[in-house]
Design an enzyme around this catalytic site. Sequence first.
Site, PDB file in Angstrom:
ATOM      1  N   VAL A 133      -3.861   0.588 -19.792  1.00 14.97           N
ATOM      2  CA  VAL A 133      -4.345  -0.536 -20.614  1.00 14.97           C
ATOM      3  C   VAL A 133      -4.705  -0.103 -22.044  1.00 14.97           C
ATOM      4  O   VAL A 133      -5.477  -0.769 -22.724  1.00 14.97           O
ATOM      5  CB  VAL A 133      -5.550  -1.265 -19.958  1.00 14.97           C
ATOM      6  CG1 VAL A 133      -5.152  -1.891 -18.640  1.00 14.97           C
ATOM      7  CG2 VAL A 133      -6.740  -0.325 -19.767  1.00 14.97           C
ATOM      8  N   LYS A 190       2.414   0.883 -19.944  1.00 16.54           N
ATOM      9  CA  LYS A 190       1.614  -0.291 -20.303  1.00 16.54           C
ATOM     10  C   LYS A 190       2.528  -1.387 -20.816  1.00 16.54           C
ATOM     11  O   LYS A 190       3.461  -1.141 -21.565  1.00 16.54           O
ATOM     12  CB  LYS A 190       0.584   0.106 -21.365  1.00 16.54           C
ATOM     13  CG  LYS A 190      -0.043  -1.060 -22.109  1.00 16.54           C
ATOM     14  CD  LYS A 190       0.274  -0.986 -23.584  1.00 16.54           C
ATOM     15  CE  LYS A 190      -0.003  -2.324 -24.246  1.00 16.54           C
ATOM     16  NZ  LYS A 190       0.376  -2.311 -25.670  1.00 16.54           N
ATOM     17  N   ASP A 230      -5.384   2.664 -15.397  1.00 11.01           N
ATOM     18  CA  ASP A 230      -5.904   3.696 -16.295  1.00 11.01           C
ATOM     19  C   ASP A 230      -6.516   3.056 -17.537  1.00 11.01           C
ATOM     20  O   ASP A 230      -5.835   2.373 -18.296  1.00 11.01           O
ATOM     21  CB  ASP A 230      -4.761   4.632 -16.705  1.00 11.01           C
ATOM     22  CG  ASP A 230      -5.206   5.713 -17.684  1.00 11.01           C
ATOM     23  OD1 ASP A 230      -5.448   6.841 -17.229  1.00 11.01           O
ATOM     24  OD2 ASP A 230      -5.320   5.423 -18.888  1.00 11.01           O
ATOM     25  N   ASN A 277      -5.146  15.418 -23.053  1.00 10.51           N
ATOM     26  CA  ASN A 277      -4.795  15.997 -24.359  1.00 10.51           C
ATOM     27  C   ASN A 277      -5.206  17.460 -24.497  1.00 10.51           C
ATOM     28  O   ASN A 277      -5.415  17.951 -25.611  1.00 10.51           O
ATOM     29  CB  ASN A 277      -5.417  15.175 -25.500  1.00 10.51           C
ATOM     30  CG  ASN A 277      -4.839  13.770 -25.546  1.00 10.51           C
ATOM     31  OD1 ASN A 277      -3.630  13.595 -25.646  1.00 10.51           O
ATOM     32  ND2 ASN A 277      -5.705  12.767 -25.452  1.00 10.51           N
ATOM     33  N   ARG A 315       7.869  -7.409 -17.517  1.00  8.45           N
ATOM     34  CA  ARG A 315       8.032  -5.980 -17.834  1.00  8.45           C
ATOM     35  C   ARG A 315       7.240  -5.118 -16.857  1.00  8.45           C
ATOM     36  O   ARG A 315       7.680  -4.038 -16.463  1.00  8.45           O
ATOM     37  CB  ARG A 315       7.581  -5.715 -19.278  1.00  8.45           C
ATOM     38  CG  ARG A 315       7.957  -4.361 -19.848  1.00  8.45           C
ATOM     39  CD  ARG A 315       9.438  -4.107 -19.959  1.00  8.45           C
ATOM     40  NE  ARG A 315      10.156  -5.124 -20.694  1.00  8.45           N
ATOM     41  CZ  ARG A 315      10.140  -5.271 -22.017  1.00  8.45           C
ATOM     42  NH1 ARG A 315       9.431  -4.451 -22.766  1.00  8.45           N
ATOM     43  NH2 ARG A 315      10.849  -6.213 -22.588  1.00  8.45           N
ATOM     44  N   LYS A 330     -11.996   7.497 -19.034  1.00  4.78           N
ATOM     45  CA  LYS A 330     -12.112   8.749 -19.787  1.00  4.78           C
ATOM     46  C   LYS A 330     -13.359   8.726 -20.670  1.00  4.78           C
ATOM     47  O   LYS A 330     -13.698   7.682 -21.237  1.00  4.78           O
ATOM     48  CB  LYS A 330     -10.870   8.957 -20.674  1.00  4.78           C
ATOM     49  CG  LYS A 330      -9.554   8.737 -19.955  1.00  4.78           C
ATOM     50  CD  LYS A 330      -8.362   8.820 -20.884  1.00  4.78           C
ATOM     51  CE  LYS A 330      -7.111   8.262 -20.231  1.00  4.78           C
ATOM     52  NZ  LYS A 330      -7.046   6.796 -20.257  1.00  4.78           N
ATOM     53  N   TRP A 352       1.003  10.253 -20.833  1.00  2.00           N
ATOM     54  CA  TRP A 352       0.732   9.035 -21.608  1.00  2.00           C
ATOM     55  C   TRP A 352       1.890   8.880 -22.601  1.00  2.00           C
ATOM     56  O   TRP A 352       2.531   9.851 -22.982  1.00  2.00           O
ATOM     57  CB  TRP A 352      -0.631   9.046 -22.294  1.00  2.00           C
ATOM     58  CG  TRP A 352      -0.924  10.055 -23.374  1.00  2.00           C
ATOM     59  CD1 TRP A 352      -1.699  11.181 -23.250  1.00  2.00           C
ATOM     60  CD2 TRP A 352      -0.507  10.026 -24.763  1.00  2.00           C
ATOM     61  NE1 TRP A 352      -1.766  11.855 -24.455  1.00  2.00           N
ATOM     62  CE2 TRP A 352      -1.048  11.168 -25.402  1.00  2.00           C
ATOM     63  CE3 TRP A 352       0.272   9.145 -25.527  1.00  2.00           C
ATOM     64  CZ2 TRP A 352      -0.834  11.448 -26.757  1.00  2.00           C
ATOM     65  CZ3 TRP A 352       0.488   9.433 -26.876  1.00  2.00           C
ATOM     66  CH2 TRP A 352      -0.065  10.568 -27.469  1.00  2.00           C
ATOM     67  N   TYR A 406     -11.098   2.560 -25.222  1.00  2.00           N
ATOM     68  CA  TYR A 406     -10.226   1.383 -25.271  1.00  2.00           C
ATOM     69  C   TYR A 406     -11.023   0.085 -25.385  1.00  2.00           C
ATOM     70  O   TYR A 406     -10.459  -0.971 -25.684  1.00  2.00           O
ATOM     71  CB  TYR A 406      -9.329   1.284 -24.031  1.00  2.00           C
ATOM     72  CG  TYR A 406      -8.424   2.460 -23.784  1.00  2.00           C
ATOM     73  CD1 TYR A 406      -8.226   3.463 -24.744  1.00  2.00           C
ATOM     74  CD2 TYR A 406      -7.741   2.580 -22.574  1.00  2.00           C
ATOM     75  CE1 TYR A 406      -7.400   4.533 -24.495  1.00  2.00           C
ATOM     76  CE2 TYR A 406      -6.899   3.649 -22.319  1.00  2.00           C
ATOM     77  CZ  TYR A 406      -6.737   4.630 -23.269  1.00  2.00           C
ATOM     78  OH  TYR A 406      -5.914   5.694 -23.013  1.00  2.00           O
TER      79      TYR A 406
END
Length: 280
Positions: A19, A227, A43, A135, A233, A73, A182, A48
């Site tokens: 998302v 996403k 996720d 990351n 989709r 996260k 990602w 976000y």
Amino acid sequence: MNYVTLNNGVKMPILGYGVYQVTPEECERCVLDAIKAGYRSIDTAQAYQNEEGVGNAIEKCGIPREELFITTKVWISNAGYEKAKASIEESLRKLKTDYIDLLLIHQPFGDYYGTYLAMEEAYKEGKIKAIGVSNFYPDRLIDICQFTEIIPAVNQVETHPFNQQTQAHEIMEKYKVQHESWGPFAEGRKDMFTNPVISEIAAKYNKSVAQVILRYLIENNVVVIPKSTHKERMIENFSVFDFELTEEEKKAIKSLDEAESAFFSHYDPQTVEFLTGLGK
């Protein structure tokens, strides 16, 4: 659905719904659509600003909580033991859940050792089922694996046909850390969706370029979280378990690897200044 087994025995769907950049207003609807399409892994992240939307969807979807796999996260502004500890409670509240399936350190900056200590504590208390990082390049990943009590279960990094993270993948396998992607489509950069190599393979299977990319990553044991805000989709991205790529096709996609980011490098001083600036 196919699953990977994390280094602590927890099973994680190899395909989930991300998302990132889904607005707080749209998030609840999108997650409900994704769950209806069959996704069980969602996720999100503190940064976000849509954890509440995910939480509302968890509450309303009608699927038992134990059948869902929720990832969030810890952002840089919540780095350090005390701040991270408080932010974990805040995420639990926003997500309207008693536990988080996977909690990651979002960026390798700030006092991420303090953050990880708070995560290890929450893990031992049963508030988190698995902990990991995002990351973290190979050097940082090795560092945290060597000096923490609990080896990260997952490392979520930019991974797509133009940046396949081959060396990073080998390091993750060595330390039994699950590779998660990602940006599997690189947000369409470098003409990803019209790439002739992938387009030819897609045409053979009557699949989309996106489906072939997801299938390729899945066959390389990389967890994917595509996403989309469009229901059709979401359904398309979910329909990747009814075909397999040949070794020749996988070699052709492997040859597209440029081994560099389509976005930014965490070794670039300007990028680090930008990200750490967001953490203040």
